[in-house]
Scaffold this motif. Sequence first.
Motif, PDB file in Angstrom:
ATOM      1  N   ASP A 141       0.862  -1.186   0.000  1.00  0.00           N
ATOM      2  CA  ASP A 141       0.000   0.000   0.000  1.00  0.00           C
ATOM      3  C   ASP A 141       0.897   1.234   0.000  1.00  0.00           C
ATOM      4  O   ASP A 141       1.604   1.496   0.987  1.00  0.00           O
ATOM      5  N   LEU A 142       0.852   2.015  -1.099  1.00  0.00           N
ATOM      6  CA  LEU A 142       1.775   3.130  -1.292  1.00  0.00           C
ATOM      7  C   LEU A 142       1.005   4.412  -1.563  1.00  0.00           C
ATOM      8  O   LEU A 142      -0.225   4.405  -1.728  1.00  0.00           O
ATOM      9  N   ASP A 143       1.763   5.492  -1.622  1.00  0.00           N
ATOM     10  CA  ASP A 143       1.166   6.786  -1.889  1.00  0.00           C
ATOM     11  C   ASP A 143       0.819   6.906  -3.373  1.00  0.00           C
ATOM     12  O   ASP A 143       1.355   6.188  -4.228  1.00  0.00           O
ATOM     13  N   TRP A 144      -0.064   7.861  -3.677  1.00  0.00           N
ATOM     14  CA  TRP A 144      -0.498   8.046  -5.056  1.00  0.00           C
ATOM     15  C   TRP A 144       0.629   8.522  -5.974  1.00  0.00           C
ATOM     16  O   TRP A 144       0.528   8.424  -7.191  1.00  0.00           O
ATOM     17  N   THR A 145       1.709   9.022  -5.403  1.00  0.00           N
ATOM     18  CA  THR A 145       2.824   9.524  -6.218  1.00  0.00           C
ATOM     19  C   THR A 145       3.849   8.442  -6.554  1.00  0.00           C
ATOM     20  O   THR A 145       4.912   8.764  -7.074  1.00  0.00           O
ATOM     21  N   VAL A 146       3.560   7.182  -6.290  1.00  0.00           N
ATOM     22  CA  VAL A 146       4.532   6.119  -6.539  1.00  0.00           C
ATOM     23  C   VAL A 146       4.784   5.997  -8.049  1.00  0.00           C
ATOM     24  O   VAL A 146       3.860   5.972  -8.855  1.00  0.00           O
ATOM     25  N   GLY A 192      -5.589  -1.612  -6.809  1.00  0.00           N
ATOM     26  CA  GLY A 192      -6.565  -0.840  -6.041  1.00  0.00           C
ATOM     27  C   GLY A 192      -6.112   0.599  -5.917  1.00  0.00           C
ATOM     28  O   GLY A 192      -4.925   0.881  -5.734  1.00  0.00           O
ATOM     29  N   ALA A 193      -7.075   1.513  -6.040  1.00  0.00           N
ATOM     30  CA  ALA A 193      -6.772   2.945  -5.908  1.00  0.00           C
ATOM     31  C   ALA A 193      -7.955   3.619  -5.235  1.00  0.00           C
ATOM     32  O   ALA A 193      -8.615   4.485  -5.800  1.00  0.00           O
ATOM     33  N   VAL A 194      -8.242   3.206  -4.018  1.00  0.00           N
ATOM     34  CA  VAL A 194      -9.372   3.726  -3.258  1.00  0.00           C
ATOM     35  C   VAL A 194      -8.866   4.181  -1.897  1.00  0.00           C
ATOM     36  O   VAL A 194      -8.100   3.473  -1.235  1.00  0.00           O
ATOM     37  N   ALA A 211      -6.785   6.570   0.770  1.00  0.00           N
ATOM     38  CA  ALA A 211      -5.564   7.373   0.842  1.00  0.00           C
ATOM     39  C   ALA A 211      -4.371   6.702   0.179  1.00  0.00           C
ATOM     40  O   ALA A 211      -3.315   7.323   0.057  1.00  0.00           O
ATOM     41  N   PHE A 212      -4.481   5.435  -0.245  1.00  0.00           N
ATOM     42  CA  PHE A 212      -3.345   4.715  -0.788  1.00  0.00           C
ATOM     43  C   PHE A 212      -3.739   4.045  -2.099  1.00  0.00           C
ATOM     44  O   PHE A 212      -4.918   3.873  -2.414  1.00  0.00           O
ATOM     45  N   VAL A 213      -2.712   3.638  -2.843  1.00  0.00           N
ATOM     46  CA  VAL A 213      -2.894   2.765  -3.998  1.00  0.00           C
ATOM     47  C   VAL A 213      -2.241   1.427  -3.660  1.00  0.00           C
ATOM     48  O   VAL A 213      -1.191   1.386  -3.015  1.00  0.00           O
ATOM     49  N   ARG A 214      -2.872   0.371  -4.064  1.00  0.00           N
ATOM     50  CA  ARG A 214      -2.340  -0.966  -3.782  1.00  0.00           C
ATOM     51  C   ARG A 214      -1.610  -1.480  -5.012  1.00  0.00           C
ATOM     52  O   ARG A 214      -2.200  -1.648  -6.083  1.00  0.00           O
ATOM     53  N   VAL A 215      -0.322  -1.746  -4.831  1.00  0.00           N
ATOM     54  CA  VAL A 215       0.526  -2.262  -5.900  1.00  0.00           C
ATOM     55  C   VAL A 215       0.801  -3.729  -5.614  1.00  0.00           C
ATOM     56  O   VAL A 215       1.232  -4.093  -4.517  1.00  0.00           O
ATOM     57  N   ARG A 216       0.536  -4.580  -6.610  1.00  0.00           N
ATOM     58  CA  ARG A 216       0.755  -6.012  -6.455  1.00  0.00           C
ATOM     59  C   ARG A 216       1.845  -6.470  -7.407  1.00  0.00           C
ATOM     60  O   ARG A 216       1.768  -6.247  -8.614  1.00  0.00           O
TER      61      ARG A 216
END
Length: 410
Positions: free
Chosen positions: A249-254, A284-286, A288-293
Amino acid sequence: MLVTALTFTGSVLVALVVVTLVHRVVRRIGRRSALFAGLARHAHKPALVVAVLVAVQFSLSVAAQGEWRPAALHAVGIALILAGAWLLAALLVVAEDATLARIRVDVSDNRHARRVHTQITLVRRVTVVVVSVLAAAAVLMTFPGARAAGTSLLASAGVIGAIAALAAQSLLGNVFAGVQIAFSDALRLDDVVVVEEQWGRVEDITLTYVVVHLWDDRRLILPTAYFLKTPFENWTRTQSALLGTVELDLDWTVPVEDLRQELRHALESNDLWDGRVCVVQVTGAVGAFVRVRALVSATDAGRLWDLRCVAREHLVGWLRSRHPGALPQVRVQDMPKARVRPSGSNGSGGAEITASGSDNRVFGESADGEERVQAFSGPDQRVSASDRGSGGGEQRVDGFARGPDGADRG
């Protein structure tokens, strides 16, 4: 009496000498053959006992006389039946071991080999049980009373079978489940499974239970019927290669593309990766975070676990050193103030919060919004001149009386 003793001693010595010579020859041949090595190891003792009992029975039949002779022959006959069953079981074990030795499991794709090993192991146990039961039945049939009882038992075999099946329902269910597992290819020795939320390897399969060697060296014992009634995960049924995920789970600026390139660069220099799959996706992008797999692959479950941990550690370290702004963070931002009209500007005597445009309302403020109002609220009722009262200043709108003060009266 002397002749009987000499006959007995001589026959026993001849039997011992013959078995010893045969054993030496078989053991010498066993240096070059696994089958003969198994014979020398497993069949020597039962063959020796059988040979001695045959010699004793021969000497009693030829030279023995007296009232004790029938009882001695009966006892030797019972011992010979049991020794013969022992020798037969040993020969079956030798044949099964020789078959297993020809099928190697220390290869990369050993699915077929593990299947055959599972089937032969269970067949070995079944054959030993069958031989034991037949030997016990043969011993009982040597007694005249048991033979008569056996005839009557056969007449009522249906009733006895029903009673036995009812009494041993759980045991028989596990036995049949073990046989079904052996030949259905649903579970094999050395399969990696997930049962009861535990990850482990199938260490042993018997007719009544299955031993699962867990990853932390514990053993989980489960009845064989469990694998027919309860869903379980088999990670190595068709192949040992697996896919695994690493989620962050990372920030939107990743920088997703840079992250993707970094993961591939890290996997190419790692011997745990089998080179099949290396994928990075935003799943996932819902909030405060975006989920990167990150999806990676390995040749077996153990390597996959280590590879997932290595990939996770590498990505976390790379993000901290190269893109610290992409790490999870919570933002606090002041909301813009709403514009408020002065009091009385709308003729109602109160303040009104206005919107900067018409894109923030679903109902009204646009042609589509007006149609939605009509669909969900019904047609707008206009106030007609006939509905206006002359004395009290009341107006009737939509079935309600509204007074001069604006209050609705039913």
